[in-house]
Design an enzyme around this catalytic site. Sequence first.
Site, PDB file in Angstrom:
ATOM      1  N   GLY A 197      25.673  -7.034  -1.196  1.00 18.61           N
ATOM      2  CA  GLY A 197      26.576  -8.048  -1.730  1.00 18.61           C
ATOM      3  C   GLY A 197      27.690  -7.479  -2.592  1.00 18.61           C
ATOM      4  O   GLY A 197      28.487  -8.232  -3.135  1.00 18.61           O
TER       5      GLY A 197
ATOM      6  N   ASP B  26      31.224  -5.840  -3.676  1.00 17.62           N
ATOM      7  CA  ASP B  26      32.593  -5.826  -3.151  1.00 17.62           C
ATOM      8  C   ASP B  26      33.545  -5.384  -4.246  1.00 17.62           C
ATOM      9  O   ASP B  26      33.105  -4.934  -5.317  1.00 17.62           O
ATOM     10  CB  ASP B  26      32.958  -7.200  -2.565  1.00 17.62           C
ATOM     11  CG  ASP B  26      32.988  -8.302  -3.625  1.00 17.62           C
ATOM     12  OD1 ASP B  26      33.601  -8.092  -4.687  1.00 17.62           O
ATOM     13  OD2 ASP B  26      32.407  -9.367  -3.382  1.00 17.62           O
TER      14      ASP B  26
ATOM     15  N   LYS C 188      32.485  -7.517   9.613  1.00 14.73           N
ATOM     16  CA  LYS C 188      33.370  -7.602   8.440  1.00 14.73           C
ATOM     17  C   LYS C 188      33.075  -6.481   7.454  1.00 14.73           C
ATOM     18  O   LYS C 188      31.920  -6.173   7.182  1.00 14.73           O
ATOM     19  CB  LYS C 188      33.211  -8.960   7.754  1.00 14.73           C
ATOM     20  CG  LYS C 188      34.343  -9.271   6.794  1.00 14.73           C
ATOM     21  CD  LYS C 188      34.374 -10.738   6.439  1.00 14.73           C
ATOM     22  CE  LYS C 188      33.380 -11.071   5.352  1.00 14.73           C
ATOM     23  NZ  LYS C 188      33.325 -12.527   5.102  1.00 14.73           N
TER      24      LYS C 188
ATOM     25  N   LYS D 150      34.228  -4.729   3.567  1.00 15.03           N
ATOM     26  CA  LYS D 150      34.849  -4.942   2.261  1.00 15.03           C
ATOM     27  C   LYS D 150      35.906  -3.876   1.995  1.00 15.03           C
ATOM     28  O   LYS D 150      35.675  -2.689   2.277  1.00 15.03           O
ATOM     29  CB  LYS D 150      33.783  -4.885   1.166  1.00 15.03           C
ATOM     30  CG  LYS D 150      32.700  -5.949   1.327  1.00 15.03           C
ATOM     31  CD  LYS D 150      33.218  -7.344   1.018  1.00 15.03           C
ATOM     32  CE  LYS D 150      32.125  -8.394   1.244  1.00 15.03           C
ATOM     33  NZ  LYS D 150      32.573  -9.757   0.879  1.00 15.03           N
TER      34      LYS D 150
ATOM     35  N   ASP E 188      37.924  -7.776   4.075  1.00 17.81           N
ATOM     36  CA  ASP E 188      37.722  -8.723   2.969  1.00 17.81           C
ATOM     37  C   ASP E 188      37.981  -8.015   1.641  1.00 17.81           C
ATOM     38  O   ASP E 188      37.251  -7.097   1.280  1.00 17.81           O
ATOM     39  CB  ASP E 188      36.271  -9.231   3.030  1.00 17.81           C
ATOM     40  CG  ASP E 188      35.963 -10.282   1.967  1.00 17.81           C
ATOM     41  OD1 ASP E 188      36.848 -10.607   1.161  1.00 17.81           O
ATOM     42  OD2 ASP E 188      34.823 -10.779   1.969  1.00 17.81           O
TER      43      ASP E 188
ATOM     44  N   GLU F 274      40.628 -11.264   4.363  1.00 19.88           N
ATOM     45  CA  GLU F 274      39.988 -12.343   3.604  1.00 19.88           C
ATOM     46  C   GLU F 274      40.223 -12.151   2.109  1.00 19.88           C
ATOM     47  O   GLU F 274      40.173 -11.032   1.603  1.00 19.88           O
ATOM     48  CB  GLU F 274      38.494 -12.302   3.921  1.00 19.88           C
ATOM     49  CG  GLU F 274      37.686 -13.416   3.289  1.00 19.88           C
ATOM     50  CD  GLU F 274      36.239 -13.428   3.821  1.00 19.88           C
ATOM     51  OE1 GLU F 274      36.027 -13.044   4.992  1.00 19.88           O
ATOM     52  OE2 GLU F 274      35.332 -13.803   3.064  1.00 19.88           O
TER      53      GLU F 274
ATOM     54  N   GLU G 101      35.908 -19.300  -0.047  1.00 15.01           N
ATOM     55  CA  GLU G 101      34.618 -19.258  -0.748  1.00 15.01           C
ATOM     56  C   GLU G 101      34.760 -19.537  -2.240  1.00 15.01           C
ATOM     57  O   GLU G 101      33.810 -19.960  -2.875  1.00 15.01           O
ATOM     58  CB  GLU G 101      33.902 -17.922  -0.509  1.00 15.01           C
ATOM     59  CG  GLU G 101      34.540 -16.736  -1.185  1.00 15.01           C
ATOM     60  CD  GLU G 101      33.870 -15.411  -0.786  1.00 15.01           C
ATOM     61  OE1 GLU G 101      34.034 -15.010   0.382  1.00 15.01           O
ATOM     62  OE2 GLU G 101      33.213 -14.790  -1.626  1.00 15.01           O
TER      63      GLU G 101
ATOM     64  N   ASP H 105      32.674 -23.409   1.768  1.00 16.87           N
ATOM     65  CA  ASP H 105      31.448 -22.923   1.149  1.00 16.87           C
ATOM     66  C   ASP H 105      30.589 -24.161   0.884  1.00 16.87           C
ATOM     67  O   ASP H 105      31.113 -25.227   0.588  1.00 16.87           O
ATOM     68  CB  ASP H 105      31.795 -22.204  -0.160  1.00 16.87           C
ATOM     69  CG  ASP H 105      30.584 -21.650  -0.871  1.00 16.87           C
ATOM     70  OD1 ASP H 105      30.366 -20.431  -0.788  1.00 16.87           O
ATOM     71  OD2 ASP H 105      29.853 -22.424  -1.514  1.00 16.87           O
TER      72      ASP H 105
ATOM     73  N   HIS I   8      31.959 -19.703   5.006  1.00 17.69           N
ATOM     74  CA  HIS I   8      31.467 -18.602   4.189  1.00 17.69           C
ATOM     75  C   HIS I   8      29.955 -18.742   4.050  1.00 17.69           C
ATOM     76  O   HIS I   8      29.442 -19.835   3.841  1.00 17.69           O
ATOM     77  CB  HIS I   8      32.101 -18.669   2.797  1.00 17.69           C
ATOM     78  CG  HIS I   8      31.431 -17.787   1.788  1.00 17.69           C
ATOM     79  ND1 HIS I   8      30.710 -18.277   0.724  1.00 17.69           N
ATOM     80  CD2 HIS I   8      31.359 -16.442   1.698  1.00 17.69           C
ATOM     81  CE1 HIS I   8      30.244 -17.270   0.010  1.00 17.69           C
ATOM     82  NE2 HIS I   8      30.608 -16.150   0.577  1.00 17.69           N
TER      83      HIS I   8
ATOM     84  N   GLU J  38      29.623 -17.024   9.245  1.00  9.92           N
ATOM     85  CA  GLU J  38      29.227 -15.752   8.636  1.00  9.92           C
ATOM     86  C   GLU J  38      27.701 -15.637   8.587  1.00  9.92           C
ATOM     87  O   GLU J  38      27.001 -16.632   8.383  1.00  9.92           O
ATOM     88  CB  GLU J  38      29.797 -15.664   7.206  1.00  9.92           C
ATOM     89  CG  GLU J  38      29.499 -14.332   6.533  1.00  9.92           C
ATOM     90  CD  GLU J  38      30.324 -14.105   5.262  1.00  9.92           C
ATOM     91  OE1 GLU J  38      30.881 -15.077   4.721  1.00  9.92           O
ATOM     92  OE2 GLU J  38      30.415 -12.934   4.826  1.00  9.92           O
TER      93      GLU J  38
END
Lengths: 456, 456
Positions: free
Chosen positions: A29, A31, A223, A225, A253, A279, A308, A331, A358, A389
């Site tokens: 998770g 980024d 995808k 980051k 993203d 993104e 999101e 979202d 998202h 996603e």
Amino acid sequence: MPALNRDGLKIIQLDVKDVRFPTSLGSHGSDALHTDPNYSCAYVTITTENGKQGFGLTFTCGRGTEIIVLTIRALKRFVLGKNAADIFTDFASFWRAITNDSQMRWIGPEKGVIHLAVAAILNALWDLWARIENKPLWRLLVDMEPEELVSTIDFRYITDVVTKTEAVQLLKAKKSGKNERVKYLNDNGYPAYTTQVGWMGYSDELVKTLCHKYLNLGFTHFKVKVGVNFEDDYRRCSAVRNHIGNDKVLMIDANQAWSVNEAIEWVKKLAPLKPLWIEEPTSPDDVLGHATISKALRPYGIGVATGEMCANRVMFKQFLQSGGMQYCQIDSARIGSVNEILSVYIMAEKLKVKVCPHAGGIGLCEMVQHLQFWDYASLSGTMEGRLIEYVDQQHEHFVDPCIVENARYLAPKIPGYSTEFLPGTLEKYAYPNGSEWQRMFKEGIFPPPDEAELVN
Amino acid sequence: MPALNRDGLKIIQLDVKDVRFPTSLGSHGSDALHTDPNYSCAYVTITTENGKQGFGLTFTCGRGTEIIVLTIRALKRFVLGKNAADIFTDFASFWRAITNDSQMRWIGPEKGVIHLAVAAILNALWDLWARIENKPLWRLLVDMEPEELVSTIDFRYITDVVTKTEAVQLLKAKKSGKNERVKYLNDNGYPAYTTQVGWMGYSDELVKTLCHKYLNLGFTHFKVKVGVNFEDDYRRCSAVRNHIGNDKVLMIDANQAWSVNEAIEWVKKLAPLKPLWIEEPTSPDDVLGHATISKALRPYGIGVATGEMCANRVMFKQFLQSGGMQYCQIDSARIGSVNEILSVYIMAEKLKVKVCPHAGGIGLCEMVQHLQFWDYASLSGTMEGRLIEYVDQQHEHFVDPCIVENARYLAPKIPGYSTEFLPGTLEKYAYPNGSEWQRMFKEGIFPPPDEAELVN
């Protein structure tokens, strides 16, 4: 649908729990701006007099979940003692009331903490409704008459783009073929893309392994980051492009890392790698900035995706109006639950923008599948250029986890909105008293929370 | 300015209190959407090792203040143990850190509860800085070199409108004449307008009495709340127009009551009463909606004012860029304190939009006077078409209340940002344990708070 029988549907309890998972330990998770998230949620359970329950949550990244918990408690008074049937019969009025408390709206309105808290409560109410009707949420929505569905939406502030009457017309226009599309969804599911290959904190070796894993699982859209260091981005995106080949699709993203002009320059230099979309190139509040970026990147065949962190339907309205968003990433836990999300889908349909939800955070995959299934059956009637996603994390904690096979979400079948936790999960991951957290505090893996952060 | 001596400036304590005033009893502050506000605040006290203190607050409307209090506690860790001199020397970096915690930004970012909490803390830090320098805040700002002032601002997300270099240039361009303007301010103060004559809940008789009172006090600009019922609005605005005469100025304020098209139709019908501006015609998030309304009302000579609920500099940027705002109403406690507000003033100066600060809530008049004084001395260099809102409520609770004479704010003279409460105020109005609240609970004037709403 026939009117609900009110008997026993008085809401007598609303519980809320702070639930956190130690995802920062593996950089899952991570980024450009969220370097160490502990995927978490505020988890609401609503109980009626006759023992029916609804479960709803809002996703968070760890610290601050206690603030959402306190806010949900402050909003309890809108729910306790009400009959759930009365709420569902005039859902838009209930929505207006809980989002516009005359004193509390000052600390929103309809954004951030307050709206996340509202989302958790309303998600639990939608779950309750679907369970009472004995349907998965998407079927509850699909089976509603257009007028009935639209009656759940507060159209204030969006009538310049779509009125209630137009919304009904858009839904009526897709009535024919609906049953066939429901059958198609039950037989074939809905396409997914993966964000699993390119979290910011992952090593090159891990990225390679994951690309091959997800290729083998049938994924065609990947995808990655970006946004901290250009050379690093170019190397990582090139690697993913090489691993997946030119017949597959790459998305990138930036999670809000850039100012407007910086975004344009940075993404232009990544254009040779042919990303489908960039993104969150800049602030999630910058409608005009996204429109500028979209215009600059159009000649390169790169679209802009965002949503999101889009605060509410008014912000979505402007992204859709302005050409700032080619992919609308609703979202399921940031804006005011299904009621408000339906209005975004309807505006996107009217303005011909593709919705690609998202997901990935706690419970988000579980929820958005229902919404996108409904959209295909009842509103847009197409899957073209649309994907949901998918991130393969924390699904094992749910009673009814989403199931993705051959890179497609399978149709949810169990009544509700799919976000009820298994009892063991609450026992282990309730924060800070769950057994896993107590163990990690003891072993020095995480510091125990400061007293200042505890709600009580 | 010479560098600060770090000795003794380590921050060793940050306290926060929930302070509420029972203003709903008299409909003071009532408008279309906020029908019963209890003007309140989260009140922060910061203390350094050598006993220096800074006081800062964020305004709220009652319920929900406990949420801001908990959020401030969660943000304490950014402040405790830091040396205040280090914060001020690289204030923009500190600002970025406290507004972008990698886990907590998810529940913002930079908006709503989180940003209100940040504002209270930063307001206390600015107060501390001004006290250390022994200057009222506006003089601290005026005395800074352009480079020094600009070093407090985070320019991320706004460089497409103004860069750091351009900001320095705008300030340098107004260096000449600054001392004269400071003298003018000290001698003459700054013009104010009153919102006191037209709160939504006031009777016609009270409105009449107040119009005459404020005319006698020398006021020339009068604001009235509108937006619930057209006939009622027309009657109330006509009455005020009659009381004040055609040589005085009327403004109207809808507090977000309308959708876009409704706003245009409603205000066109009030146009014969010649309002200068319509304030908050629709959602505070609707940049494009405000631009549409501005364009439609331009032929009627009516401008659009907004800003008190504008979430951050990115939203202000767009309102300024789009022509959606002819009067920029910065607020001193919603966005990220002086650091972010300065960036809004600078963008407004570049795009030639007049700033007329929002005030009236607890401590807002006390704070915005400093900002607008600085703007006149150092940035815009003009008062033309600019006024500071004034509401005569709760000033008696401050050690250094704002002083308005002959409808002009007088120059603040005491070191700091003017928001330190008198000790008696905390004893009486701390919520829920202050003596006044305990009395009102006992007498049944207000119900005691639900346990669910208490932080601890």
